[in-house]
Scaffold this motif. Structure first.
Motif, PDB file in Angstrom:
ATOM      1  N   GLU A  40      13.015  29.313 -32.425  1.00 11.44           N
ATOM      2  CA  GLU A  40      14.143  29.505 -31.086  1.00 11.44           C
ATOM      3  C   GLU A  40      13.495  30.260 -30.020  1.00 11.44           C
ATOM      4  O   GLU A  40      13.616  30.394 -28.849  1.00 11.44           O
ATOM      5  N   MET A  57       9.791  21.793 -32.618  1.00  8.86           N
ATOM      6  CA  MET A  57      11.030  21.729 -32.204  1.00  8.86           C
ATOM      7  C   MET A  57      11.490  23.233 -31.502  1.00  8.86           C
ATOM      8  O   MET A  57      11.488  23.952 -32.554  1.00  8.86           O
ATOM      9  N   LYS A  58      11.708  23.084 -30.213  1.00  7.84           N
ATOM     10  CA  LYS A  58      12.166  24.305 -29.854  1.00  7.84           C
ATOM     11  C   LYS A  58      13.603  24.278 -29.178  1.00  7.84           C
ATOM     12  O   LYS A  58      13.926  23.529 -28.565  1.00  7.84           O
ATOM     13  N   THR A  59      14.411  25.150 -29.854  1.00  9.37           N
ATOM     14  CA  THR A  59      15.983  25.299 -29.226  1.00  9.37           C
ATOM     15  C   THR A  59      15.790  26.607 -28.244  1.00  9.37           C
ATOM     16  O   THR A  59      14.878  27.245 -28.670  1.00  9.37           O
ATOM     17  N   GLY A  60      16.884  26.716 -27.819  1.00  4.34           N
ATOM     18  CA  GLY A  60      17.176  27.863 -26.679  1.00  4.34           C
ATOM     19  C   GLY A  60      16.419  27.257 -25.565  1.00  4.34           C
ATOM     20  O   GLY A  60      15.527  28.139 -24.904  1.00  4.34           O
ATOM     21  N   ARG A  61      16.451  26.055 -25.184  1.00  2.83           N
ATOM     22  CA  ARG A  61      15.606  25.775 -24.105  1.00  2.83           C
ATOM     23  C   ARG A  61      16.460  25.855 -22.989  1.00  2.83           C
ATOM     24  O   ARG A  61      15.409  25.592 -21.855  1.00  2.83           O
ATOM     25  N   MET A  93      12.592  17.003 -29.596  1.00  8.07           N
ATOM     26  CA  MET A  93      13.760  17.677 -29.207  1.00  8.07           C
ATOM     27  C   MET A  93      14.906  17.853 -30.018  1.00  8.07           C
ATOM     28  O   MET A  93      15.532  18.499 -29.845  1.00  8.07           O
ATOM     29  N   THR A  94      14.853  16.827 -31.162  1.00  5.20           N
ATOM     30  CA  THR A  94      16.159  16.996 -32.200  1.00  5.20           C
ATOM     31  C   THR A  94      15.466  16.852 -33.680  1.00  5.20           C
ATOM     32  O   THR A  94      14.313  16.501 -33.817  1.00  5.20           O
TER      33      THR A  94
END
Lengths: 466, 466
Positions: free
Chosen positions: B219, B243-247, B282-283
């Motif tokens: 994250e 994978m990075k969320t909080g993009r 991305m997912t």
């Protein structure tokens, strides 16, 4: 223009080119029609055999004394022009040509296809195909698809029509819908479309009372201007979701040797589709995702969403996707926040997203879902369930269903990530509550966004429902 | 810096905060460790109970006379600093803090988390968490995850490591891998990472001989520069998929109230990841897709692909995706075309794509697959199977497996669209042949592209394998 109704509601079907050998296409088609629940007559045509699959066979179409509405031709390509002529002489109005080997293989096939087109012009007979699996009607159960139901499940009757140039894409989508319990009205795979084309089918389905939603796969357009005119009219009446392949140079080249369609520039397609109100999807998976939310949920009032769930990690991914698609994470009303703060433990995060963490319970999900649905700022809800946590009782499904049923005006989508238990839980929830479920937050948001697009289109043209 | 090995290979585990009530997190953790096949000792800590799940319990960590390598804390947040201190006094080197209610909820929680960090600095004890499910090692079967295996399947031992800041994403991915038979080496969900962070874990796994491939969800980064330095080093040794969320702004805001990570600008992440050789997805679905092709297939020599199958429609979608991702549809060698023209019927399309149409057989798939794998112009193969057609014998799976096994140097991916029969057939093929299978052509091409990216990175740094 003759109506296409004989394709979907024939009183008698003749299948031409029925081998006695299981596995051969004509044999399988007859077998499938017999198994599908179709109530009309079936006449197999075979020059030698006397009986196939318990049915009396006929040496030629002209030897059938009874009237026939629909013929399916599954013989070699070079025999088809003559057979179509025989069908026309017999007074048959609708023909599905399953056989391949036409314009998709080059000059020899092109000539055969032109010969068929000439018969269409001269006689007014209507052709679906060649190079296709034809039609399936979930109400009359007429079924010209050669794939056995044990391999390609036929769906139950419902509101979604499938029109596809590609058999793989159309039949794959229908197979998924059958598996997931999405009801289908009519299915047509039209292949090389030497006669009946995407525009005819769109126009026909726009008047079909059983069809509330049209899903459509195309490789190219026969007459772009006429298609867009019809699409503009149909889009005002019911949603049309469209997937176009042959988007790129490679794809266009492959299209020429598949259905011989001319693919055209992709940007022009995107713009034109949007202008006439078509909803474009990029993959067949997205088509399924979007079809489910349209089939099950109502139109949102606007772009304002609330995210609720027991997974902070999925909530971040959902929030990212909302921003990507231009959906708005609304500020919850003060009353909503206060009421939840009064009942929830301090490690639950009350905001947008609401995060009920790993020790979620059915009642905390129910309380927060009800609260955001009652919140005047919230126009749709993204529910993120981590089914795996130990304290989550399966009773939560019925509770969610009850709350959703009393808030039908606000659409809800759900995502849950994981294996067998998760898939089973989500499928059960989808079936019982009508909330469409997705394996990732991004797919849930993407589907919801398509619904938002539709609601904005309807507002733009001055309509507020459907 | 102490090694992290006690998290994965402890001789004894204490679980602190074990209720007698099934469903409570501590109880479930003990139950899961006992069921998982873990061979070491397990000591539940509970101030009142004498026995839980058949095990003698201890009123406090200090009362355990035997040595303990790993402790799991599952009590309320405000008790944890004291408990971590007890663990340090007892000589425990590794602690997983499951409990939430720390920096993710605001100032009160932040203070608690700081208190723990101070103990880490003073004593050298290592902490995974708080606010996480901790670790699972598929070899030693140590398992601190509270989700029951009936809901979250544990995978078999294999070569893929999972590191995730989010429990939902990491555990969801592991659940899918278990379901699809992808072997896992180690799993870590690190949550708020008050001590052990993404960089520590990446460094540790780079030396782990059981791990051939690292999948990673973050994250935010604790120390971006150090992470990238380590990532650059690890990428030379084994592939790292991230994978990075909080993009986005929304996602970043949600991140703050989940794991309290600072998300940072997304473009900077993308560029930096690429520069150090990380493969970004991305997912979580894409993570699974890409992990499968890395786990099962070899590196392609270049971007040249051939598309082979019995579905023209899927071939067009695959061709579109190839162009989107910059893969090249090669011209097949003259010998390849001639040899196939000699054996195939005229309605099969021999080119790139090769389309074997609806009356495909196992042998025509075998002949065309072998031909393109033997073709010097072809560097990888996209296989598109429409399993539903009547004449396709299931023997094709073994035949494909044999051909693939004798062409290990060229990667193969497969896509098949459809419901239950299709999913079963694809899963069986994946298991028997090691060819990763995908529900859409686009996902197959995207996964293959990740493999191409890796092979190009390896060539750039002067390496040709792994």
């Amino acid at each position: 223009v003759l109506s296409l109704s004989k394709f979907f509601n024939p009183e008698a079907v003749a299948v031409i080119g029925v081998s006695r050998t299981p596995g051969k296409l004509g044999y399988e088609i007859v077998k499938n029609i017999l198994q599908s629940g179709y109530k009309g007559k079936v006449y197999p045509v075979n020059p030698i055999a006397r009986k196939i699959l318990g049915l009396r066979t006929y040496p030629a179409i002209s030897e059938i004394t009874q009237s026939v509405d629909l013929a399916v031709i599954a013989t070699r390509a070079n025999t088809t022009p003559g057979l179509v002529e025989d069908c026309a002489k017999k007074g048959i109005k609708a023909v599905v040509i399953t056989t391949g080997g036409f314009s998709e293989i080059g000059p020899v096939g092109e000539e055969l296809e032109s010969a068929i087109s000439r018969i269409v012009e001269e006689t007014g007979i209507r052709i679906v195909g060649p190079n296709c699996v034809g039609v399936f009607d979930a109400k009359t159960r007429v079924d010209t698809i050669f794939d056995p139901p044990s391999r390609l499940e036929r769906p139950s009757f419902g509101s979604v029509a499938i029109v596809a140039q590609s058999a793989t894409i159309g039949a794959g989508l229908m197979d998924w819908m059958a598996q997931q319990g999405v009801g289908v009205s009519k299915f047509v795979n039209y292949g090389n479309r030497c006669d009946v084309n995407e525009t005819d089918l769109l126009e026909y389905l726009s008047d079909d009372v059983d069809t509330k939603l049209i899903t459509m796969h195309i490789e190219g357009l026969k007459n772009g201007r006429r298609f867009l005119e019809i699409a503009r009219r149909v889009s005002r009446i019911k949603p049309v979701i469209i997937m176009k392949t042959g988007r790129t140079e490679y794809g266009a080249k492959a299209t020429l040797s598949h259905s011989a369609a001319i693919a055209g520039s992709d940007v022009i397609y995107s713009t034109a589709f949007r202008q006439v109100g078509l909803i474009r999807v990029m993959t067949v998976e997205e088509m399924l995702d979007v079809a489910k939310v349209f089939a099950y949920q109502s139109m949102p009032r606007g772009r304002g969403v609330a995210i609720v769930g027991n997974s902070g990690g999925a909530a971040i991914a959902a929030a990212d996707a909302c921003q990507d698609f231009g959906l708005v994470l609304v500020q919850l009303a003060d009353e909503t926040i206060k009421s939840l703060e009064g009942i929830f433990p301090s490690h639950y995060i009350i905001g947008n997203p609401i995060d009920l963490t790993g020790d979620v319970t059915a009642s905390s999900i129910a309380q927060s879902l009800a609260a955001v649905l009652d919140d005047r700022n919230v126009e749709s809800v993204i529910l993120l369930i981590q089914w795996q946590v130990p304290l989550l009782e399966s009773s939560v499904i019925d509770i969610i269903g009850k709350i959703a049923a009393s808030h039908r005006e606000k659409p809800i989508v759900l995502s849950a990530i994981g294996g067998a238990y998760v898939a089973k839980s989500s499928a059960s929830l989808e079936k019982k509550t009508g909330i469409p479920t997705y394996p990732t937050p991004e797919r849930a948001v993407r589907a919801l966004h398509a619904l938002v697009q539709r609601s904005e289109f309807l507002r733009k043209i001055g309509r507020t429902s459907s």
